[in-house]
Design an enzyme around this catalytic site. Structure first.
Site, PDB file in Angstrom:
ATOM      1  N   HIS A 194       7.983   1.559 -10.409  1.00 47.57           N
ATOM      2  CA  HIS A 194       6.668   0.891  -9.695  1.00 47.57           C
ATOM      3  C   HIS A 194       5.635   1.300 -10.592  1.00 47.57           C
ATOM      4  O   HIS A 194       5.379   2.165 -11.112  1.00 47.57           O
ATOM      5  CB  HIS A 194       6.749   1.391  -8.365  1.00 47.57           C
ATOM      6  CG  HIS A 194       6.856   2.971  -8.186  1.00 47.57           C
ATOM      7  ND1 HIS A 194       8.137   3.666  -8.054  1.00 47.57           N
ATOM      8  CD2 HIS A 194       5.985   4.168  -8.308  1.00 47.57           C
ATOM      9  CE1 HIS A 194       7.919   5.048  -8.292  1.00 47.57           C
ATOM     10  NE2 HIS A 194       6.808   5.087  -7.867  1.00 47.57           N
ATOM     11  N   HIS A 248       1.688   2.030 -10.173  1.00 47.91           N
ATOM     12  CA  HIS A 248       0.614   2.570  -9.220  1.00 47.91           C
ATOM     13  C   HIS A 248      -0.582   1.833  -9.832  1.00 47.91           C
ATOM     14  O   HIS A 248      -0.822   1.899 -11.045  1.00 47.91           O
ATOM     15  CB  HIS A 248       0.362   3.833  -9.526  1.00 47.91           C
ATOM     16  CG  HIS A 248       1.693   4.964  -8.731  1.00 47.91           C
ATOM     17  ND1 HIS A 248       1.470   5.394  -7.727  1.00 47.91           N
ATOM     18  CD2 HIS A 248       2.640   5.299  -9.511  1.00 47.91           C
ATOM     19  CE1 HIS A 248       2.664   6.315  -7.586  1.00 47.91           C
ATOM     20  NE2 HIS A 248       3.382   6.090  -8.582  1.00 47.91           N
ATOM     21  N   ASN A 307       5.104   6.500 -13.505  1.00 46.67           N
ATOM     22  CA  ASN A 307       5.781   7.956 -13.690  1.00 46.67           C
ATOM     23  C   ASN A 307       7.144   7.810 -13.985  1.00 46.67           C
ATOM     24  O   ASN A 307       7.838   6.929 -13.322  1.00 46.67           O
ATOM     25  CB  ASN A 307       5.733   8.832 -12.447  1.00 46.67           C
ATOM     26  CG  ASN A 307       4.291   8.946 -12.246  1.00 46.67           C
ATOM     27  OD1 ASN A 307       3.384   9.315 -12.861  1.00 46.67           O
ATOM     28  ND2 ASN A 307       3.980   9.026 -10.699  1.00 46.67           N
ATOM     29  N   ARG A 348       0.851  -1.045   0.157  1.00 45.91           N
ATOM     30  CA  ARG A 348      -0.002   0.037   0.114  1.00 45.91           C
ATOM     31  C   ARG A 348       0.802   1.238  -0.241  1.00 45.91           C
ATOM     32  O   ARG A 348       2.136   1.248   0.656  1.00 45.91           O
ATOM     33  CB  ARG A 348      -0.963   0.048   1.240  1.00 45.91           C
ATOM     34  CG  ARG A 348      -1.899  -0.988   1.166  1.00 45.91           C
ATOM     35  CD  ARG A 348      -2.985  -1.185   2.378  1.00 45.91           C
ATOM     36  NE  ARG A 348      -3.532  -2.332   2.183  1.00 45.91           N
ATOM     37  CZ  ARG A 348      -4.518  -2.829   1.273  1.00 45.91           C
ATOM     38  NH1 ARG A 348      -5.092  -1.922   0.385  1.00 45.91           N
ATOM     39  NH2 ARG A 348      -4.808  -3.995   1.457  1.00 45.91           N
ATOM     40  N   ASP A 349       0.453   2.227  -0.833  1.00 43.48           N
ATOM     41  CA  ASP A 349       0.945   3.618  -0.657  1.00 43.48           C
ATOM     42  C   ASP A 349       0.775   4.118   0.539  1.00 43.48           C
ATOM     43  O   ASP A 349      -0.129   4.179   1.074  1.00 43.48           O
ATOM     44  CB  ASP A 349       0.658   4.330  -1.991  1.00 43.48           C
ATOM     45  CG  ASP A 349       1.594   5.628  -2.361  1.00 43.48           C
ATOM     46  OD1 ASP A 349       2.029   5.488  -3.480  1.00 43.48           O
ATOM     47  OD2 ASP A 349       1.521   6.334  -1.344  1.00 43.48           O
ATOM     48  N   ILE A 350       1.941   4.942   0.900  1.00 45.51           N
ATOM     49  CA  ILE A 350       1.993   5.578   2.489  1.00 45.51           C
ATOM     50  C   ILE A 350       0.768   6.726   2.268  1.00 45.51           C
ATOM     51  O   ILE A 350       0.510   7.384   3.223  1.00 45.51           O
ATOM     52  CB  ILE A 350       3.336   5.869   2.754  1.00 45.51           C
ATOM     53  CG1 ILE A 350       3.416   6.295   4.362  1.00 45.51           C
ATOM     54  CG2 ILE A 350       3.810   7.018   2.067  1.00 45.51           C
ATOM     55  CD1 ILE A 350       4.933   6.255   4.893  1.00 45.51           C
ATOM     56  N   VAL A 409      10.373   8.130  -6.591  1.00 45.68           N
ATOM     57  CA  VAL A 409      11.179   7.124  -6.041  1.00 45.68           C
ATOM     58  C   VAL A 409      11.793   6.256  -7.213  1.00 45.68           C
ATOM     59  O   VAL A 409      10.916   5.828  -8.063  1.00 45.68           O
ATOM     60  CB  VAL A 409      10.453   6.279  -5.192  1.00 45.68           C
ATOM     61  CG1 VAL A 409      11.244   4.843  -4.529  1.00 45.68           C
ATOM     62  CG2 VAL A 409       9.862   6.981  -3.966  1.00 45.68           C
TER      63      VAL A 409
HETATM   64  P1  5GP Z   1       6.300   8.303  -7.664  1.00 47.49           P
HETATM   65  O1  5GP Z   1       5.894   9.698  -7.618  1.00 47.49           O
HETATM   66  O2  5GP Z   1       7.684   7.976  -7.731  1.00 47.49           O
HETATM   67  O3  5GP Z   1       5.469   7.639  -9.162  1.00 47.49           O
HETATM   68  O4  5GP Z   1       5.689   7.540  -6.664  1.00 47.49           O
HETATM   69  C1  5GP Z   1       6.253   7.311  -5.352  1.00 47.49           C
HETATM   70  C2  5GP Z   1       5.350   6.726  -4.423  1.00 47.49           C
HETATM   71  O5  5GP Z   1       5.650   6.244  -3.204  1.00 47.49           O
HETATM   72  C3  5GP Z   1       4.291   7.850  -3.933  1.00 47.49           C
HETATM   73  O6  5GP Z   1       2.949   7.700  -4.207  1.00 47.49           O
HETATM   74  C4  5GP Z   1       4.433   8.011  -2.336  1.00 47.49           C
HETATM   75  O7  5GP Z   1       3.257   8.213  -1.656  1.00 47.49           O
HETATM   76  C5  5GP Z   1       5.109   6.406  -2.196  1.00 47.49           C
HETATM   77  N1  5GP Z   1       5.774   6.518  -1.251  1.00 47.49           N
HETATM   78  C6  5GP Z   1       6.910   7.249  -0.646  1.00 47.49           C
HETATM   79  N2  5GP Z   1       7.432   6.932   0.388  1.00 47.49           N
HETATM   80  C7  5GP Z   1       6.849   5.558   0.765  1.00 47.49           C
HETATM   81  C8  5GP Z   1       6.986   4.810   1.868  1.00 47.49           C
HETATM   82  O8  5GP Z   1       7.906   5.087   2.811  1.00 47.49           O
HETATM   83  N3  5GP Z   1       6.211   3.887   1.878  1.00 47.49           N
HETATM   84  C9  5GP Z   1       5.400   3.580   1.200  1.00 47.49           C
HETATM   85  N4  5GP Z   1       4.441   2.509   1.284  1.00 47.49           N
HETATM   86  N5  5GP Z   1       4.961   4.466   0.223  1.00 47.49           N
HETATM   87  C10 5GP Z   1       5.759   5.507  -0.155  1.00 47.49           C
END
Ligand code: 5GP
Ligand code: ZN
Length: 114
Positions: free
Chosen positions: A100, A102, A87, A29-31, A96
């Site tokens: 990944h 979503h 992304n 799950r996303d945080i 990150v």
């Molecule tokens: P991006 O913007 O790189 O596509 O998505 C990164 C996702 O990682 C974001 O939706 C963010 O909320 C999630 N995220 C960032 N840090 C953490 C974390 O420590 N744990 C979890 N579960 N999700 C995280």
């Protein structure tokens, strides 16, 4: 990758809220969820961005999408519908740098995305 947040999820140095896992893929799950269901589906092997994929990664990327369909069923959003997206780099909104997928659902998605 020692300093990669999502590699630390794979190793459980940081414990993820796991939704699905197999030999190659982890889904958690996303945080900071952007929908009632917001799950991140990652390869266990570190790949930084979509740009870094090699021809030999085709099966792995296919497995991410198969895992997404499994997660959608587990979360009960498969029939109503859901969105998957990756992304890539700064303008794509990547924060990150461990690739990944979503998966978001349980609400109606807008288009175009922001
Ligand atoms: P991006 O913007 O790189 O596509 O998505 C990164 C996702 O990682 C974001 O939706 C963010 O909320 C999630 N995220 C960032 N840090 C953490 C974390 O420590 N744990 C979890 N579960 N999700 C995280
Ligand atoms: Zn990583």
């Amino acid at each position: 990758m020692d300093d990669c947040l999502f590699c630390k999820m794979v190793s459980r140095e940081i414990p993820p809220d796991v939704v699905y896992e197999d030999d190659d893929v982890l889904a958690f799950r996303d945080i900071n969820p952007q929908a009632p269901v917001h799950v991140l589906i990652i390869p266990k092997r570190h790949i930084s961005t979509l740009n870094d994929l090699q021809a030999g990664d085709a099966e792995l990327i296919g497995k991410l999408h198969l895992a997404a369909a499994t997660v959608a069923k587990l979360e009960g959003v498969d029939s109503a519908g859901y969105r998957t997206l990756i992304n890539c780099n700064e303008e794509g909104g990547q924060v990150v740098f461990h690739i990944h997928l979503h998966l978001m659902g349980a609400r109606r998605m807008g288009w175009p995305p922001g």
